[in-house]
Design a protein around this motif. Structure first.
Motif, PDB file in Angstrom:
ATOM      1  N   VAL A  36     -21.165  16.439  10.329  1.00 11.75           N
ATOM      2  CA  VAL A  36     -20.357  17.595   9.789  1.00 11.75           C
ATOM      3  C   VAL A  36     -21.152  18.888   9.897  1.00 11.75           C
ATOM      4  O   VAL A  36     -20.717  19.891  10.005  1.00 11.75           O
ATOM      5  CB  VAL A  36     -20.011  17.041   8.268  1.00 11.75           C
ATOM      6  CG1 VAL A  36     -19.477  18.417   7.676  1.00 11.75           C
ATOM      7  CG2 VAL A  36     -19.135  16.028   8.272  1.00 11.75           C
ATOM      8  N   SER A  46     -19.051  24.119   4.907  1.00 11.50           N
ATOM      9  CA  SER A  46     -18.099  23.046   4.793  1.00 11.50           C
ATOM     10  C   SER A  46     -17.822  22.777   3.474  1.00 11.50           C
ATOM     11  O   SER A  46     -18.834  22.960   2.484  1.00 11.50           O
ATOM     12  CB  SER A  46     -18.605  21.655   5.454  1.00 11.50           C
ATOM     13  OG  SER A  46     -18.860  21.995   6.809  1.00 11.50           O
ATOM     14  N   GLU A 327     -13.048  13.116   8.960  1.00  8.06           N
ATOM     15  CA  GLU A 327     -13.020  14.624   8.783  1.00  8.06           C
ATOM     16  C   GLU A 327     -12.008  15.144   9.524  1.00  8.06           C
ATOM     17  O   GLU A 327     -11.636  16.329   9.959  1.00  8.06           O
ATOM     18  CB  GLU A 327     -14.221  15.330   9.288  1.00  8.06           C
ATOM     19  CG  GLU A 327     -15.379  15.096   8.302  1.00  8.06           C
ATOM     20  CD  GLU A 327     -15.569  15.416   7.000  1.00  8.06           C
ATOM     21  OE1 GLU A 327     -14.882  16.545   6.564  1.00  8.06           O
ATOM     22  OE2 GLU A 327     -15.899  14.615   6.142  1.00  8.06           O
ATOM     23  N   VAL A 328     -10.871  14.200   9.991  1.00  2.24           N
ATOM     24  CA  VAL A 328      -9.899  14.481  11.059  1.00  2.24           C
ATOM     25  C   VAL A 328      -8.705  14.161  10.313  1.00  2.24           C
ATOM     26  O   VAL A 328      -8.390  13.016  10.388  1.00  2.24           O
ATOM     27  CB  VAL A 328     -10.138  13.799  12.612  1.00  2.24           C
ATOM     28  CG1 VAL A 328      -9.230  14.180  13.563  1.00  2.24           C
ATOM     29  CG2 VAL A 328     -11.713  13.867  12.674  1.00  2.24           C
ATOM     30  N   MET A 346     -15.796  12.488  12.892  1.00  2.00           N
ATOM     31  CA  MET A 346     -15.395  13.927  13.455  1.00  2.00           C
ATOM     32  C   MET A 346     -14.610  13.580  14.648  1.00  2.00           C
ATOM     33  O   MET A 346     -14.644  12.567  15.330  1.00  2.00           O
ATOM     34  CB  MET A 346     -16.527  14.810  13.672  1.00  2.00           C
ATOM     35  CG  MET A 346     -17.364  14.866  12.431  1.00  2.00           C
ATOM     36  SD  MET A 346     -16.596  16.097  11.260  1.00  2.00           S
ATOM     37  CE  MET A 346     -16.796  17.578  12.208  1.00  2.00           C
ATOM     38  N   GLN A 375     -22.500  17.678  21.212  1.00  2.00           N
ATOM     39  CA  GLN A 375     -22.349  17.609  20.011  1.00  2.00           C
ATOM     40  C   GLN A 375     -23.565  17.618  19.148  1.00  2.00           C
ATOM     41  O   GLN A 375     -23.419  17.687  17.814  1.00  2.00           O
ATOM     42  CB  GLN A 375     -21.973  16.121  19.760  1.00  2.00           C
ATOM     43  CG  GLN A 375     -20.451  15.768  20.279  1.00  2.00           C
ATOM     44  CD  GLN A 375     -20.408  15.445  21.961  1.00  2.00           C
ATOM     45  OE1 GLN A 375     -21.448  15.744  22.646  1.00  2.00           O
ATOM     46  NE2 GLN A 375     -19.414  14.924  22.089  1.00  2.00           N
ATOM     47  N   PHE A 379     -20.120  22.511  17.075  1.00  2.00           N
ATOM     48  CA  PHE A 379     -19.148  22.027  16.267  1.00  2.00           C
ATOM     49  C   PHE A 379     -17.751  22.053  17.064  1.00  2.00           C
ATOM     50  O   PHE A 379     -17.615  22.608  18.323  1.00  2.00           O
ATOM     51  CB  PHE A 379     -18.699  22.835  15.309  1.00  2.00           C
ATOM     52  CG  PHE A 379     -18.246  22.354  13.641  1.00  2.00           C
ATOM     53  CD1 PHE A 379     -19.017  21.287  13.208  1.00  2.00           C
ATOM     54  CD2 PHE A 379     -16.802  22.691  13.404  1.00  2.00           C
ATOM     55  CE1 PHE A 379     -18.482  20.872  12.013  1.00  2.00           C
ATOM     56  CE2 PHE A 379     -16.532  21.848  12.545  1.00  2.00           C
ATOM     57  CZ  PHE A 379     -17.124  21.000  11.697  1.00  2.00           C
TER      58      PHE A 379
END
Length: 491
Positions: A36, A46, A327-328, A346, A375, A379
């Protein structure tokens, strides 16, 4: 859009005389909460806890008649994120200082102090990290206000958290003889202690004479400058040059790069606090966390009856004491029979680890960097001052992107040497300039941008505009761009 208006006006909120100015340090590029948190979009931006980002929470925590608007010290890559997130909570900053490069907290805090000296040498500056969690703002404000008389007397006040466990990930503060760890006023401080091993941490916890070092400070700007004059004069010379030669850029103040580059990479603890004689510590026994690991995040969020901390789109079956976060939107994360585990999903990376190994995430980032995986630092969504985009398909001579443009925002007037583009609006309305032509496109309408054409994309509406961009060409890098006009004054 409010942040665009503030950028164009270049205005800031001047602090009232004798007020407390929160100084938020927002330049870090943390990796301990990967995937994240990454270098291009660190954890402070975030929403890890609640409906605000950590940075927004830090900016909101001190408000009221005693407090001025915050001053923010950040890096060039994050300056527009700072403006955007402050605008979202309707906060106009006192000032935004942009560091040419990271030089640790000694330089950042001193630059803020020298800037505040120009306005009000008798104000107080409350230095705060942008990525900590303080769950009880009112209680923390009371501690700050209780410490103000000591800070106004010219002492350097640090805030110490009452320890609840033998933590090896924090530095400690040793109270002077006779001082009380549960006092409601600042206490004399004996010394700073580096992060201990477990045995030493247990001894310090049992003694009752140690507090965690929160990295939160309060003092008069003049008192801090005097300390630098005595203990770090070369740092003072360089930072003073950088502040005196600073340039205004929209609503930002850019510190001068050349003297800044001469600075050592040194923390405020090492440069000043471990040497100064006029130190006090304000004990604080409220809830606090630096969110330094996924285990720390687990400790701060709500849990079900089996001790599982679940995000939206996460399901636990026969699991215990487990953190599951998707987070998707649209990606369902399911754990079966897990215990004391962490799973973070992610769009471009997934982390699975034992909770007890969550401090080793930095090793993951280092390994990914060695292998050249983007990665490690980048981001999935690339944030820009006008919005963000993400690549959803990439192949030989083509790329497909999803682009989101804020209400009232505009991309630069630009052209490309190596690619053409096809834009399809899927939500909202777009104003599109292609050479001499300007037209409005609604949902399900499209336009072709030939290679070399001078073009611009704008969102004239009051809601985010979303489009799909299809690029074709021999080179699709982000550096294939010539900017002719830009409301954000980017080069």
């Amino acid at each position: 859009m409010s942040e665009i208006k503030s950028l164009k006006s270049g205005k800031s909120s001047m602090p009232d005389p004798n007020s407390i100015v929160p100084v938020i340090l927002c330049g870090g590029a943390g990796t301990r909460l990967w995937p994240v948190s990454r270098k291009s979009y660190p954890k402070q931006f975030s929403k890890l806890i609640g409906d605000k980002s950590l940075f927004q929470s830090a900016a909101s925590i001190c408000s009221g008649p005693e407090f001025a608007a915050p001053m923010v010290v950040t890096g060039d890559p994050f300056r527009f994120l700072v403006v955007e997130q402050l605008a979202a909570i309707e906060t106009l900053p006192t000032k935004i200082l942009v560091e040419p490069e990271l030089r640790n907290t000694a330089a950042s805090v001193l630059a803020a102090a020298l800037s505040l000296l120009e306005w009000d040498p008798d104000c107080l500056m409350l230095v705060m990290p942008s990525d900590h969690v303080i769950a009880e703002p009112g209680r923390f404000q009371n501690a700050v206000i209780a410490a103000t008389p000591t800070a106004r007397d010219g002492r350097l006040v640090t805030f110490g958290i009452y320890p609840t466990r033998p933590e090896t990930g924090y530095g400690y503060l040793e109270l002077a003889k006779g001082a009380k760890a549960d006092a409601e006023t600042p206490q004399p401080l004996a010394r700073f202690v580096e992060k201990p091993d477990l045995a030493a941490a247990k001894e310090m916890l049992e003694s009752g004479r140690f507090l965690w070092n929160a990295g939160i400070f309060m003092f008069k700007p003049s008192a801090l400058v005097e300390a630098f004059e005595e203990y770090a004069p070369e740092t003072l010379r360089c930072v003073r040059e950088a502040v005196q030669a600073a340039a205004s850029d929209l609503s930002f103040t850019r510190l001068e790069a050349e003297p800044w580059a001469r600075l050592e990479n040194t923390s405020i603890d090492y440069a000043i606090m471990e040497k100064a004689k006029n130190l006090s510590v304000m004990p604080y026994d409220g809830s606090w966390s630096d969110l330094g690991s996924w285990e720390a995040v687990y400790n701060e969020v709500g849990k079900d009856t089996s001790g599982n901390a679940l995000s939206e789109h996460a399901t636990a079956i026969d699991c215990r004491d487990t953190l599951l976060r998707s987070e998707v939107p649209g990606m369902e994360l399911v754990g079966i029979g897990l215990e004391d585990m962490i799973a973070i999903a992610m769009p471009d990376a997934v982390l699975v680890a034992k909770k007890s190994d969550s401090q080793r995430v930095k090793e993951v980032v280092e390994r990914l960097q060695e292998s050249g995986a983007k990665q490690a630092t980048m981001f999935a969504a690339d944030h820009r001052p006008w919005g963000h985009f993400e690549s959803i398909a990439l192949g030989n001579r083509f790329q497909v992107k999803r682009i989101v443009v804020h209400p009232g925002a505009a991309l630069s007037l630009q052209s490309h040497f190596h690619r053409s583009e096809h834009w399809i609006v899927v939500h909202g309305t777009a104003r599109v300039t292609v050479d001499e032509s300007v037209q409005l496109l609604s949902e399900n309408q499209s336009i072709y941008i030939p290679l070399g054409s001078v073009h611009r994309l704008e969102n004239p509406g009051k809601a985010p505009m979303v489009l799909i961009e299809v690029q074709t060409g021999s080179y699709l890098g982000e550096d294939d761009i010539i900017r002719y006009e830009d409301v954000y004054a980017r080069k």
